[in-house]
Design a protein around this motif. Structure first.
Motif, PDB file in Angstrom:
ATOM      1  N   VAL A 151       1.741   6.414 -10.876  1.00 38.38           N
ATOM      2  CA  VAL A 151       0.369   7.128 -11.132  1.00 38.38           C
ATOM      3  C   VAL A 151      -0.287   7.458 -10.139  1.00 38.38           C
ATOM      4  O   VAL A 151      -0.598   8.718  -9.868  1.00 38.38           O
ATOM      5  CB  VAL A 151      -0.156   6.398 -12.193  1.00 38.38           C
ATOM      6  CG1 VAL A 151      -1.670   7.080 -12.551  1.00 38.38           C
ATOM      7  CG2 VAL A 151       0.412   6.455 -13.644  1.00 38.38           C
ATOM      8  N   GLU A 152      -0.629   6.394  -9.287  1.00 34.93           N
ATOM      9  CA  GLU A 152      -1.570   6.532  -8.164  1.00 34.93           C
ATOM     10  C   GLU A 152      -0.884   7.612  -7.100  1.00 34.93           C
ATOM     11  O   GLU A 152      -1.748   8.184  -6.533  1.00 34.93           O
ATOM     12  CB  GLU A 152      -1.975   5.181  -7.445  1.00 34.93           C
ATOM     13  CG  GLU A 152      -3.045   5.354  -6.651  1.00 34.93           C
ATOM     14  CD  GLU A 152      -3.520   3.895  -5.968  1.00 34.93           C
ATOM     15  OE1 GLU A 152      -4.260   3.883  -5.142  1.00 34.93           O
ATOM     16  OE2 GLU A 152      -3.012   2.714  -6.397  1.00 34.93           O
ATOM     17  N   GLY A 153       0.075   7.111  -6.935  1.00 37.21           N
ATOM     18  CA  GLY A 153       0.791   8.181  -5.852  1.00 37.21           C
ATOM     19  C   GLY A 153       0.947   9.531  -6.073  1.00 37.21           C
ATOM     20  O   GLY A 153       1.022  10.413  -5.470  1.00 37.21           O
ATOM     21  N   ILE A 154       1.402   9.608  -7.558  1.00 39.40           N
ATOM     22  CA  ILE A 154       1.830  10.980  -8.028  1.00 39.40           C
ATOM     23  C   ILE A 154       0.242  11.945  -7.912  1.00 39.40           C
ATOM     24  O   ILE A 154       0.108  12.882  -7.807  1.00 39.40           O
ATOM     25  CB  ILE A 154       2.265  11.030  -9.211  1.00 39.40           C
ATOM     26  CG1 ILE A 154       3.795  10.548  -9.249  1.00 39.40           C
ATOM     27  CG2 ILE A 154       2.367  12.505  -9.955  1.00 39.40           C
ATOM     28  CD1 ILE A 154       4.732  11.324  -8.503  1.00 39.40           C
ATOM     29  N   GLN A 155      -0.804  11.113  -8.508  1.00 44.34           N
ATOM     30  CA  GLN A 155      -2.001  11.636  -8.464  1.00 44.34           C
ATOM     31  C   GLN A 155      -2.607  12.087  -7.117  1.00 44.34           C
ATOM     32  O   GLN A 155      -3.454  12.926  -6.956  1.00 44.34           O
ATOM     33  CB  GLN A 155      -2.985  10.856  -9.244  1.00 44.34           C
ATOM     34  CG  GLN A 155      -2.804  10.916 -10.661  1.00 44.34           C
ATOM     35  CD  GLN A 155      -3.698  10.041 -11.736  1.00 44.34           C
ATOM     36  OE1 GLN A 155      -4.411   9.280 -11.199  1.00 44.34           O
ATOM     37  NE2 GLN A 155      -3.441  10.161 -12.885  1.00 44.34           N
ATOM     38  N   LYS A 214       0.841  -1.275  -0.199  1.00 45.77           N
ATOM     39  CA  LYS A 214      -0.049   0.093   0.243  1.00 45.77           C
ATOM     40  C   LYS A 214       0.743   1.219   0.137  1.00 45.77           C
ATOM     41  O   LYS A 214       0.597   2.267  -0.518  1.00 45.77           O
ATOM     42  CB  LYS A 214      -0.859  -0.007   1.158  1.00 45.77           C
ATOM     43  CG  LYS A 214      -1.942   1.099   1.312  1.00 45.77           C
ATOM     44  CD  LYS A 214      -2.800   1.012   2.505  1.00 45.77           C
ATOM     45  CE  LYS A 214      -3.760   2.162   2.841  1.00 45.77           C
ATOM     46  NZ  LYS A 214      -4.693   1.957   3.749  1.00 45.77           N
ATOM     47  N   SER A 215       1.952   1.275   0.827  1.00 46.84           N
ATOM     48  CA  SER A 215       3.001   2.481   0.800  1.00 46.84           C
ATOM     49  C   SER A 215       3.410   2.709  -0.640  1.00 46.84           C
ATOM     50  O   SER A 215       3.584   4.011  -0.875  1.00 46.84           O
ATOM     51  CB  SER A 215       3.889   2.247   1.841  1.00 46.84           C
ATOM     52  OG  SER A 215       5.020   1.301   1.383  1.00 46.84           O
ATOM     53  N   ILE A 216       3.717   1.608  -1.380  1.00 47.02           N
ATOM     54  CA  ILE A 216       4.316   1.861  -2.688  1.00 47.02           C
ATOM     55  C   ILE A 216       3.154   2.340  -3.756  1.00 47.02           C
ATOM     56  O   ILE A 216       3.334   3.431  -4.419  1.00 47.02           O
ATOM     57  CB  ILE A 216       4.827   0.339  -3.115  1.00 47.02           C
ATOM     58  CG1 ILE A 216       6.158   0.016  -2.481  1.00 47.02           C
ATOM     59  CG2 ILE A 216       4.951   0.475  -4.848  1.00 47.02           C
ATOM     60  CD1 ILE A 216       6.507  -1.501  -2.849  1.00 47.02           C
ATOM     61  N   ASP A 217       1.903   1.935  -3.364  1.00 51.15           N
ATOM     62  CA  ASP A 217       0.928   2.291  -4.409  1.00 51.15           C
ATOM     63  C   ASP A 217       0.751   3.824  -4.151  1.00 51.15           C
ATOM     64  O   ASP A 217       0.129   4.507  -4.767  1.00 51.15           O
ATOM     65  CB  ASP A 217      -0.506   1.819  -3.871  1.00 51.15           C
ATOM     66  CG  ASP A 217      -0.385   0.288  -4.548  1.00 51.15           C
ATOM     67  OD1 ASP A 217       0.419  -0.136  -5.534  1.00 51.15           O
ATOM     68  OD2 ASP A 217      -1.427  -0.743  -4.026  1.00 51.15           O
TER      69      ASP A 217
END
Length: 176
Positions: free
Chosen positions: A117-121, A107-110
């Motif tokens: 994409v998910e983290g940046i967004q 989850k931390s990676i996501d």
């Protein structure tokens, strides 16, 4: 860790770094910087997993210490410290929390521990301002709900760290 034997010294140092990183991640979370919080949350999990492994394996502890000696030591350490193997052992030997710890790591990676994409967004905003024009903004201050979720995730992860510490230096953690 004021009196830990030599065999657990590396582990104690890694656990201390996990706690220091937790403090930094907490400050980021409370300030609303979620992307950056999850980068550090990943480091907390990794430090504690490596600490656990170094306490259980002379080979891993020696490789950890020799990592900076030369290129051969670095390669040997990288080969031994394969994340999938270490996390697999934790999941197998700690069924009460190991799978959840692995899930928290993923989850931390996501959520930003690796640029994706998910983290940046999560921490940016894109608004179309014209036909071919966009306004990009970084979000450095998420709202109270997001902060609460990040703090809860950190608290959950620190419970896993504590569970691993008990296995390594449990007798040093007695409240008398």
């Amino acid at each position: 860790f004021h009196e830990v034997d030599e065999a657990r010294q590396v582990s104690a140092q890694l656990f201390m770094r996990a706690f220091g990183t937790y403090r930094a991640a907490s400050r980021l979370a409370l300030s609303g910087q979620l992307f950056e919080t999850f980068v550090l949350l990943r480091s907390i999990i990794e430090s504690s997993a490596y600490a656990w492994k170094c306490a259980r394996s002379d080979e891993h502890r020696k490789a950890w210490l020799a990592r900076a000696d030369d290129e051969e030591g670095r390669k040997a350490s990288k080969k031994l410290f394969k994340w999938v193997d270490i996390m697999g052992e934790i999941k197998d030997e700690c069924p009460r929390f190991g799978p959840a710890m692995s899930e928290a790591y993923d989850k931390s990676i996501d959520l930003g521990a690796h640029p994706n994409v998910e983290g940046i967004q999560l921490s940016s905003d894109v608004k179309q301002t014209g036909k071919d024009k966009f306004e990009l903004s970084a979000i450095y201050m998420h709202g109270a709900d997001a902060v609460l979720l990040a703090v809860l995730e950190l608290t959950k992860v620190m419970n896993y760290v504590y569970q691993l510490m008990i296995q390594v230096v449990g007798e040093r953690m007695q409240i008398g």
